[in-house]
Design a protein around this motif. Structure first.
Motif, PDB file in Angstrom:
ATOM      1  N   ALA A 403       0.842  -1.413   0.172  1.00  8.76           N
ATOM      2  CA  ALA A 403       0.066  -0.084  -0.068  1.00  8.76           C
ATOM      3  C   ALA A 403       0.973   1.272  -0.113  1.00  8.76           C
ATOM      4  O   ALA A 403       0.401   2.336  -0.545  1.00  8.76           O
ATOM      5  CB  ALA A 403      -0.933   0.031   1.162  1.00  8.76           C
ATOM      6  N   LEU A 404       1.946   1.226   0.725  1.00 10.54           N
ATOM      7  CA  LEU A 404       2.811   2.385   0.882  1.00 10.54           C
ATOM      8  C   LEU A 404       3.481   2.745  -0.554  1.00 10.54           C
ATOM      9  O   LEU A 404       3.675   3.719  -0.803  1.00 10.54           O
ATOM     10  CB  LEU A 404       3.823   2.296   1.802  1.00 10.54           C
ATOM     11  CG  LEU A 404       3.352   2.328   3.223  1.00 10.54           C
ATOM     12  CD1 LEU A 404       4.690   2.213   4.094  1.00 10.54           C
ATOM     13  CD2 LEU A 404       2.575   3.421   3.576  1.00 10.54           C
ATOM     14  N   GLU A 405       3.451   1.966  -1.483  1.00  7.58           N
ATOM     15  CA  GLU A 405       4.083   2.190  -2.776  1.00  7.58           C
ATOM     16  C   GLU A 405       2.989   2.165  -3.937  1.00  7.58           C
ATOM     17  O   GLU A 405       3.262   2.089  -5.090  1.00  7.58           O
ATOM     18  CB  GLU A 405       5.025   1.122  -3.428  1.00  7.58           C
ATOM     19  CG  GLU A 405       6.208   0.992  -2.436  1.00  7.58           C
ATOM     20  CD  GLU A 405       7.349  -0.064  -3.055  1.00  7.58           C
ATOM     21  OE1 GLU A 405       8.579   0.032  -2.815  1.00  7.58           O
ATOM     22  OE2 GLU A 405       7.131  -1.149  -3.816  1.00  7.58           O
ATOM     23  N   GLY A 406       1.690   2.357  -3.449  1.00  4.60           N
ATOM     24  CA  GLY A 406       0.574   2.661  -4.026  1.00  4.60           C
ATOM     25  C   GLY A 406      -0.236   1.340  -4.663  1.00  4.60           C
ATOM     26  O   GLY A 406      -1.393   1.391  -5.208  1.00  4.60           O
ATOM     27  N   ASN A 407       0.109   0.183  -4.064  1.00  6.14           N
ATOM     28  CA  ASN A 407      -0.869  -0.946  -4.430  1.00  6.14           C
ATOM     29  C   ASN A 407      -1.728  -1.335  -3.316  1.00  6.14           C
ATOM     30  O   ASN A 407      -1.542  -2.100  -2.450  1.00  6.14           O
ATOM     31  CB  ASN A 407       0.160  -2.061  -4.749  1.00  6.14           C
ATOM     32  CG  ASN A 407      -0.744  -3.438  -5.089  1.00  6.14           C
ATOM     33  OD1 ASN A 407      -1.754  -3.410  -5.422  1.00  6.14           O
ATOM     34  ND2 ASN A 407       0.108  -4.370  -4.977  1.00  6.14           N
ATOM     35  N   ILE A 408      -2.653  -0.380  -3.114  1.00  4.87           N
ATOM     36  CA  ILE A 408      -3.534  -0.493  -1.980  1.00  4.87           C
ATOM     37  C   ILE A 408      -4.380  -1.871  -1.950  1.00  4.87           C
ATOM     38  O   ILE A 408      -4.800  -2.470  -1.081  1.00  4.87           O
ATOM     39  CB  ILE A 408      -4.487   0.519  -1.848  1.00  4.87           C
ATOM     40  CG1 ILE A 408      -5.425   0.392  -0.567  1.00  4.87           C
ATOM     41  CG2 ILE A 408      -5.390   0.640  -3.136  1.00  4.87           C
ATOM     42  CD1 ILE A 408      -4.669   0.696   0.523  1.00  4.87           C
ATOM     43  N   GLY A 409      -4.471  -2.441  -3.239  1.00  5.08           N
ATOM     44  CA  GLY A 409      -5.234  -3.727  -3.554  1.00  5.08           C
ATOM     45  C   GLY A 409      -4.663  -4.870  -2.746  1.00  5.08           C
ATOM     46  O   GLY A 409      -5.415  -5.897  -2.453  1.00  5.08           O
ATOM     47  N   GLN A 410      -3.228  -4.780  -2.656  1.00  3.10           N
ATOM     48  CA  GLN A 410      -2.734  -5.824  -1.981  1.00  3.10           C
ATOM     49  C   GLN A 410      -3.031  -5.984  -0.468  1.00  3.10           C
ATOM     50  O   GLN A 410      -3.075  -7.168   0.101  1.00  3.10           O
ATOM     51  CB  GLN A 410      -1.003  -5.698  -1.919  1.00  3.10           C
ATOM     52  CG  GLN A 410      -0.331  -7.070  -1.737  1.00  3.10           C
ATOM     53  CD  GLN A 410      -0.630  -8.400  -2.310  1.00  3.10           C
ATOM     54  OE1 GLN A 410      -0.735  -8.354  -3.539  1.00  3.10           O
ATOM     55  NE2 GLN A 410      -1.060  -9.334  -1.455  1.00  3.10           N
ATOM     56  N   PHE A 411      -3.368  -4.956   0.057  1.00  3.02           N
ATOM     57  CA  PHE A 411      -3.678  -5.072   1.699  1.00  3.02           C
ATOM     58  C   PHE A 411      -5.025  -5.712   1.621  1.00  3.02           C
ATOM     59  O   PHE A 411      -5.125  -6.411   2.480  1.00  3.02           O
ATOM     60  CB  PHE A 411      -3.790  -3.583   2.360  1.00  3.02           C
ATOM     61  CG  PHE A 411      -4.579  -3.419   3.610  1.00  3.02           C
ATOM     62  CD1 PHE A 411      -3.740  -3.837   4.581  1.00  3.02           C
ATOM     63  CD2 PHE A 411      -5.846  -3.086   3.908  1.00  3.02           C
ATOM     64  CE1 PHE A 411      -4.050  -3.895   5.867  1.00  3.02           C
ATOM     65  CE2 PHE A 411      -6.302  -3.381   4.944  1.00  3.02           C
ATOM     66  CZ  PHE A 411      -5.684  -3.697   6.199  1.00  3.02           C
ATOM     67  N   PHE A 412      -5.975  -5.294   0.832  1.00  6.01           N
ATOM     68  CA  PHE A 412      -7.130  -6.028   0.776  1.00  6.01           C
ATOM     69  C   PHE A 412      -7.283  -7.461   0.361  1.00  6.01           C
ATOM     70  O   PHE A 412      -8.034  -8.393   0.922  1.00  6.01           O
ATOM     71  CB  PHE A 412      -8.161  -5.368  -0.054  1.00  6.01           C
ATOM     72  CG  PHE A 412      -8.525  -4.104   0.215  1.00  6.01           C
ATOM     73  CD1 PHE A 412      -9.323  -4.005   1.538  1.00  6.01           C
ATOM     74  CD2 PHE A 412      -7.934  -2.799  -0.232  1.00  6.01           C
ATOM     75  CE1 PHE A 412      -9.829  -2.566   1.871  1.00  6.01           C
ATOM     76  CE2 PHE A 412      -8.440  -1.539   0.198  1.00  6.01           C
ATOM     77  CZ  PHE A 412      -9.233  -1.342   1.325  1.00  6.01           C
ATOM     78  N   ASN A 413      -6.205  -7.945  -0.532  1.00  8.78           N
ATOM     79  CA  ASN A 413      -5.903  -9.438  -0.692  1.00  8.78           C
ATOM     80  C   ASN A 413      -5.461 -10.046   0.589  1.00  8.78           C
ATOM     81  O   ASN A 413      -5.844 -11.178   1.027  1.00  8.78           O
ATOM     82  CB  ASN A 413      -5.041  -9.449  -1.827  1.00  8.78           C
ATOM     83  CG  ASN A 413      -5.420  -9.287  -3.142  1.00  8.78           C
ATOM     84  OD1 ASN A 413      -6.408  -8.930  -3.280  1.00  8.78           O
ATOM     85  ND2 ASN A 413      -4.363  -9.131  -4.125  1.00  8.78           N
ATOM     86  N   GLN A 414      -4.502  -9.563   1.184  1.00 12.52           N
ATOM     87  CA  GLN A 414      -4.195  -9.891   2.531  1.00 12.52           C
ATOM     88  C   GLN A 414      -5.483 -10.004   3.422  1.00 12.52           C
ATOM     89  O   GLN A 414      -5.634 -11.218   4.293  1.00 12.52           O
ATOM     90  CB  GLN A 414      -3.101  -9.076   3.202  1.00 12.52           C
ATOM     91  CG  GLN A 414      -1.876  -8.984   2.503  1.00 12.52           C
ATOM     92  CD  GLN A 414      -1.111 -10.105   2.101  1.00 12.52           C
ATOM     93  OE1 GLN A 414      -1.079 -10.561   0.696  1.00 12.52           O
ATOM     94  NE2 GLN A 414      -0.489 -10.527   3.175  1.00 12.52           N
ATOM     95  N   CYS A 415      -6.219  -9.241   3.584  1.00 10.52           N
ATOM     96  CA  CYS A 415      -7.480  -9.351   4.449  1.00 10.52           C
ATOM     97  C   CYS A 415      -8.334 -10.494   3.994  1.00 10.52           C
ATOM     98  O   CYS A 415      -8.902 -11.401   4.792  1.00 10.52           O
ATOM     99  CB  CYS A 415      -8.332  -7.957   4.402  1.00 10.52           C
ATOM    100  SG  CYS A 415      -7.627  -6.719   5.034  1.00 10.52           S
ATOM    101  N   ILE A 416      -8.533 -10.859   2.588  1.00 13.35           N
ATOM    102  CA  ILE A 416      -9.122 -11.932   2.175  1.00 13.35           C
ATOM    103  C   ILE A 416      -8.788 -13.272   2.716  1.00 13.35           C
ATOM    104  O   ILE A 416      -9.352 -14.199   3.105  1.00 13.35           O
ATOM    105  CB  ILE A 416      -9.465 -11.650   0.757  1.00 13.35           C
ATOM    106  CG1 ILE A 416     -10.234 -10.747   0.292  1.00 13.35           C
ATOM    107  CG2 ILE A 416      -9.915 -13.105  -0.055  1.00 13.35           C
ATOM    108  CD1 ILE A 416     -10.264 -10.218  -0.998  1.00 13.35           C
ATOM    109  N   GLY A 417      -7.168 -13.265   2.465  1.00 11.21           N
ATOM    110  CA  GLY A 417      -6.585 -14.531   2.953  1.00 11.21           C
ATOM    111  C   GLY A 417      -6.850 -14.852   4.523  1.00 11.21           C
ATOM    112  O   GLY A 417      -6.992 -15.814   4.505  1.00 11.21           O
TER     113      GLY A 417
END
Length: 463
Positions: A403-417
């Motif tokens: 997220a700090l590099e602009g990929n906020i979607g990865q944080f939500f991927n982590q939440c789903i996992g």
């Protein structure tokens, strides 16, 4: 009483046979899919050949020994020092017996189910009973590697993943310590390793898993370098289900030997370099960064826990700082191949604070008896680490931005996992525990619990 004993004697073998038949049918149902699925080509985006590399192989052989040391003797001593003297034997026996049982199951079933191509949910059967395992000599020096680890012999990769499969259920014992039947423990660990660990390991790490970051067709790409979801959240949630099903201990006491806990924590810390840096599966730059951030996060978490405990309770304790260090090891595990030193500092601080709360405030809030804080350290630490991986991941280090590099979607991927693993593990663990409670029973009698499990269950005592 006699009727109950007679019923158990008759029904337990029947249930065992029934579960065995169900497992056999479950595995057979995947044969066609496993045989039809073309195995992924060796190589991929980084590795380009299948020739074993001697440096990688040497590092992975070392990592196998380090990770096995984490369970025996590391975890055995860590947990053994925190229980009361009358239950030390049962506690260390559990770590040793789990090592033996899971090794057998991994060779028979779970390696193939977890780490071979099959379906997005479970692996195939091409390595059941470890068939077709060829040495590098047998193929003229080329070897027969798993595409997930193309530069080391498959036999080494099997041993490495086996040590992960061993320590994960062994961690659960911290939740049910001092009150679970030894026979019930063996049933639970065996069934859990097959029906919970193997599928989740395949989802996250399998070549065609639904969450595998290396699978281009994955439904959601979850970053888990060394086991935040597969190992720690998985073990912690199962531990919580055990604590709920078993109920509270009749009485509890302080750790009987903090020196044993200190030695165990120290072995865990050293062994964790094999756990995290070994998960690079090569002796390269990613392994070096994983080792560095592991050391930083562990030290920061241990120191943070010590300061929090000192501020709130007036005294820093040996058991406290050791628990904090383990919390840091847990939290950096999913992030170790993806974050840099800054992320390691942040994860260490978060682990020290949140895991301390998980072992004190959260446990009081819901009033469950997680004897040695399996959920508070491993599930909470795993969740913290998995979510913050999605924040602090550095593309230059691990190939994926956070997220700090602009990929906020990865944080939500982590939440789903995290959420998926939590729910699946909780539901299946409760089912397994319910079946065992019906036919074997989960908890020792009040007399045995009062006198201690060592003498009653094993005929031995610590002098």
């Amino acid at each position: 009483m006699e009727l109950g004993k007679y019923t158990r004697q008759r029904l337990v073998p029947f249930v065992a046979a029934l579960l065995g038949s169900a497992l056999f049918c479950f595995l057979l149902s995947n044969i066609a899919l496993a045989e039809d699925a073309a195995p992924p080509a060796c190589g991929g985006k980084i590795l380009e050949n299948c020739t074993p590399n001697s440096g990688d192989t040497a590092w992975m052989l070392t990592s196998v020994a380090l990770v096995l040391m984490m369970t025996i003797p590391g975890l055995g001593l860590f947990y053994g020092g925190m229980v009361r003297k009358k239950n030390v034997g049962d506690t260390v026996m559990t770590s040793f017996a789990v090592t033996c049982l899971v090794t057998i199951l991994f060779a028979l079933f779970t390696y193939s189910m977890a780490f071979r191509a099959g379906t997005p949910f479970i692996g195939g059967l091409d390595r059941m009973f470890l068939r077709d395992i060829l040495s590098d000599i047998g193929k003229g020096g080329i070897g027969n590697p798993n595409p997930l680890a193309a530069t080391i012999p498959e036999s080494v990769y099997i041993c490495f993943q086996m040590t992960f499969a061993i320590i994960t259920p062994a961690l659960i014992a911290g939740a049910f310590a001092e009150r679970m039947k030894f026979s019930a423990m063996l049933w639970f660990i065996g069934l859990w390793a097959i029906f919970v660990y193997a599928p989740i390991a395949h989802w996250v790490w399998g070549p065609d898993g639904i969450f595998s970051s290396g699978n281009d067709a994955a439904w959601v790409k979850v970053l888990d370098f060394a086991g935040g979801t597969v190992v720690h959240i998985n073990a912690g949630v199962a531990g919580l289900m055990c604590a709920i099903m078993l109920g509270k201990r009749a009485d509890a006491g302080p750790a009987h030997n903090m020196v044993l806990t200190f030695i165990g924590a120290s072995l865990l810390w050293v062994g964790w370099f094999g756990f995290n840096a070994g998960s690079a599966v090569t002796a390269g730059m990613q392994a070096g960064m994983a080792m560095l951030v592991t050391q930083i996060a562990t030290a920061v978490a241990g120191f943070t826990w010590m300061l929090v405990e000192w501020a709130l309770k007036g005294k820093p304790t040996v058991v406290g700082i050791c628990s904090g260090a383990v919390a840091g090891l847990v939290a950096i595990t999913p992030a170790s191949g993806f974050v840099g030193p800054v992320g390691a500092f942040a994860i260490g601080i978060a682990a020290g604070v949140f895991c301390y709360w998980g072992c004190t405030g959260l446990k009081r809030m819901f009033s469950y008896d997680d004897a040695l804080d399996c959920f508070g350290v491993h599930a909470i630490g795993g969740i913290v680490g998995a979510l913050l991986t999605g924040v602090f991941a550095v593309e230059q280090y691990g190939g994926t931005a956070g997220a700090l590099e602009g990929n906020i979607g990865q944080f939500f991927n982590q939440c789903i996992g995290v959420a998926t693993v939590f729910v699946y593990d909780a539901v299946v663990s409760l089912i397994i525990l319910t079946v065992i409670k019906m036919f074997v029973g989960l908890r020792v009698t009040k007399d045995i619990e009062r006198e201690g499990l060592d003498l009653a269950l094993h005929g031995e005592v610590v002098q």
